[in-house]
Design an enzyme around this catalytic site. Structure first.
Site, PDB file in Angstrom:
ATOM      1  N   GLY A   1      -2.657   8.135  -4.496  1.00 46.77           N
ATOM      2  CA  GLY A   1      -1.953   9.302  -5.016  1.00 46.77           C
ATOM      3  C   GLY A   1      -0.732   9.671  -4.197  1.00 46.77           C
ATOM      4  N   ASP A   2       0.032  10.585  -4.731  1.00 43.08           N
ATOM      5  CA  ASP A   2       1.142  11.254  -4.040  1.00 43.08           C
ATOM      6  C   ASP A   2       1.348  12.534  -4.864  1.00 43.08           C
ATOM      7  OD1 ASP A   2       3.331  10.536  -1.817  1.00 43.08           O
ATOM      8  OD2 ASP A   2       4.407  11.509  -3.422  1.00 43.08           O
TER       9      ASP A   2
ATOM     10  N   LYS B   1       5.438   1.676  -3.028  1.00 42.92           N
ATOM     11  CA  LYS B   1       5.366   3.028  -3.603  1.00 42.92           C
ATOM     12  C   LYS B   1       5.679   2.929  -5.080  1.00 42.92           C
ATOM     13  CE  LYS B   1       4.728   7.249  -2.074  1.00 42.92           C
ATOM     14  NZ  LYS B   1       4.036   7.706  -0.858  1.00 42.92           N
TER      15      LYS B   1
ATOM     16  N   GLN C   1       7.134   3.979   3.959  1.00 44.40           N
ATOM     17  CA  GLN C   1       5.731   3.566   3.967  1.00 44.40           C
ATOM     18  C   GLN C   1       5.511   2.305   4.806  1.00 44.40           C
ATOM     19  OE1 GLN C   1       3.864   5.573   1.371  1.00 44.40           O
ATOM     20  NE2 GLN C   1       2.180   5.140   2.743  1.00 44.40           N
TER      21      GLN C   1
ATOM     22  N   LYS D   1       0.849  -1.191   0.000  1.00 45.31           N
ATOM     23  CA  LYS D   1       0.000   0.000   0.000  1.00 45.31           C
ATOM     24  C   LYS D   1       0.874   1.225   0.000  1.00 45.31           C
ATOM     25  CE  LYS D   1      -3.873   2.126   0.104  1.00 45.31           C
ATOM     26  NZ  LYS D   1      -3.382   2.821  -1.104  1.00 45.31           N
TER      27      LYS D   1
HETATM   28  N1  GLU Z   1       1.169   8.980  -0.753  1.00 42.97           N
HETATM   29  C1  GLU Z   1       0.575   8.978   0.537  1.00 42.97           C
HETATM   30  C2  GLU Z   1       1.638   8.698   1.583  1.00 42.97           C
HETATM   31  O1  GLU Z   1       2.761   9.136   1.439  1.00 42.97           O
HETATM   32  C3  GLU Z   1      -0.663   8.109   0.649  1.00 42.97           C
HETATM   33  C4  GLU Z   1      -0.522   6.679   0.279  1.00 42.97           C
HETATM   34  C5  GLU Z   1      -1.832   5.899   0.257  1.00 42.97           C
HETATM   35  O2  GLU Z   1      -2.878   6.456   0.574  1.00 42.97           O
HETATM   36  O3  GLU Z   1      -1.769   4.730  -0.102  1.00 42.97           O
HETATM   37  O4  GLU Z   1       1.423   8.092   2.603  1.00 42.97           O
END
Ligand code: GLU
Length: 445
Positions: free
Chosen positions: A164-165, A125, A110, A89
């Protein structure tokens, strides 16, 4: 760093040229000594070596044609780091700076961030070096379709769930989801998060990262007998995280006096006009300089970097990695900053973190402070799995509970391991223990 030093040297040797990944790994390893001493079984099972090596790394070609028919070739990435706690995720980043080292640093962070949420999600990621700036909607759509045409075979609600990011918001998630649905002939809601609320998205997901960061800040201040009410706040960035950090800070009675984009920053002593900022950034996809032009003479726009020269009580770096340097930290400390919370991923350099810690400033690392986004993604997955949709108020209450839980586990873990008040130690050890225990339980994988 006694056990850690040779491990780190080996990681440098095997992952050459991946500066941001080295930095993210080092920041975690530097804090793990006390837990490795208490839990030698983690050392024997080579948990760190296994954690630093992604389970799978995908790199692929993304060809697409622009509106004039010219062909472009970008590079796509998905680093599937750890699935020990749940499906991979983590978000997708579309930005010209994206390379393997950046995707790996984000994926590594993450793992621990997702563990801290207490939700069943692993770490991953992805992204591309595609630059969405000044591209038409049709170009964005074609790029997203080409990207998903390759990536879809690696995804699934039980396998890997992107979101997203930077450079990937609701519009891009829509195009990506559409292409996944078309190729697979499955309306598999749980395969992506950050979807539109009328087609499987969650209320409060858009707001969650920024809101969560401010809720975490409020918890840190509360543990020091203070609150956000009446505080002067500096925010960097003006994307999704920054906008909703500003919104929540204002709701809690703070005055946000600055925000920025890659061209420069604005200072608005009366407090940022959020409706105007949203119109410029979310509707018009414009520049922050426009804010000063439209808001009038009391607002100044300063070209270039320097947002951290604006004195404040609370600083929320919400732009991108390594945007707050040692000198900025010294300036902020001189200006009386009390709390700093990372809305972005790793925006504060290690030297700057040290300056804050030595000055006794409450400092929250991104893997704790910005975990509200991915936590609400996990709530979105939960709603998708039960074919349900919750109200905004209920979802926000769940988010607030999760942020309190993350704060408290970082706080008590730091205390338990002899570094009271050190949220970096608390977040790293609390996240690591959860992941490492699950790895031990699941055997040598
Ligand atoms: N990109 C976001 C983070 O850095 C969200 C990742 C997500 O919702 O999977 O955590």
């Amino acid at each position: 760093m006694r056990v850690i030093e040779p491990l780190y040297a080996e990681i440098l040797r095997r992952n050459q040229g991946e500066g941001e990944f080295h930095q993210a790994v080092r920041e975690v390893l530097e804090t793990l000594d006390p837990v490795l001493r208490q839990r030698p079984e983690f050392v024997d099972a080579r948990i760190i070596e296994r954690l630093c090596e992604p389970e799978r790394q995908l790199i692929f070609r993304v060809p697409w044609a622009d509106d004039s028919g010219d062909v472009h070739v970008n590079r796509g990435f998905r680093v599937e780091f750890s699935s020990v706690l749940g499906p991979y995720k983590g978000g997708l980043r579309f930005h010209p700076s994206v390379n393997l080292g950046i995707v790996k640093f984000l994926g590594f962070e993450q793992i621990f961030k997702n563990a801290l949420t207490g939700m069943p999600i692993g770490g991953g990621k992805g992204g591309s070096d595609f630059d969405p700036k000044r591209r038409s909607d049709a170009e964005i759509m074609r790029f997203c379709q080409s990207f998903m045409t390759e990536l879809h075979r690696h995804l699934g609600e039980y396998t890997d769930v992107p979101a997203g990011d930077i450079g990937v918001g609701g519009r891009e998630i829509g195009y990506l989801f559409g292409q996944y649905r078309r190729i697979t002939n499955r309306h598999e809601s749980g395969v992506l998060t950050g979807k539109g609320v009328n087609w499987g998205g969650s209320q409060a997901r858009t707001e969650a990262t920024g809101y969560g960061c401010v809720l975490f800040t409020a918890e840190m201040l509360r543990s020091r007998g203070e609150s956000l009410d009446g505080q002067r706040v500096a925010v960097s960035g003006s994307g999704n995280v920054a906008i909703y950090a500003i919104e929540k800070a204002q709701q809690l009675g703070a005055t946000v006096v600055t925000c920025s984009d890659s061209d420069g920053y604005i200072v608005d002593e009366k407090g940022v006009d959020l409706a105007l900022l949203k119109e410029i950034k979310e509707v018009g996809r414009g520049r922050i300089s426009e804010y000063a032009e439209r808001r009038g003479e009391n607002v100044k726009f300063v070209e270039g970097a320097g947002v951290w020269n604006v004195p404040c009580d609370v600083a929320l770096p919400c732009a991108t990695q390594n945007e707050l340097h040692e000198e900025d930290a010294r300036t902020l400390v001189r200006g009386g900053v009390k709390a700093v919370a990372e809305g972005a991923n790793m925006p504060t350099t290690p030297e700057a973190v040290r300056v804050f810690q030595e000055a006794g400033v409450a400092f929250a690392p991104g893997k704790a402070a910005n975990a509200g986004g991915v936590a609400t993604s996990a709530l979105e997955m939960q709603q998708n799995a039960s074919r349900d949709s919750w109200t905004f108020a209920h979802t926000e209450e769940r988010l607030a509970e999760i942020m309190r839980h993350i704060h408290d586990s970082c706080y008590t873990t730091a205390e338990r391991y002899g570094s009271p008040g050190n949220y970096v130690v608390g977040a790293n050890i609390a996240g690591f223990e959860l992941v490492a225990d699950a790895m031990l339980a699941q055997g040598l994988i």
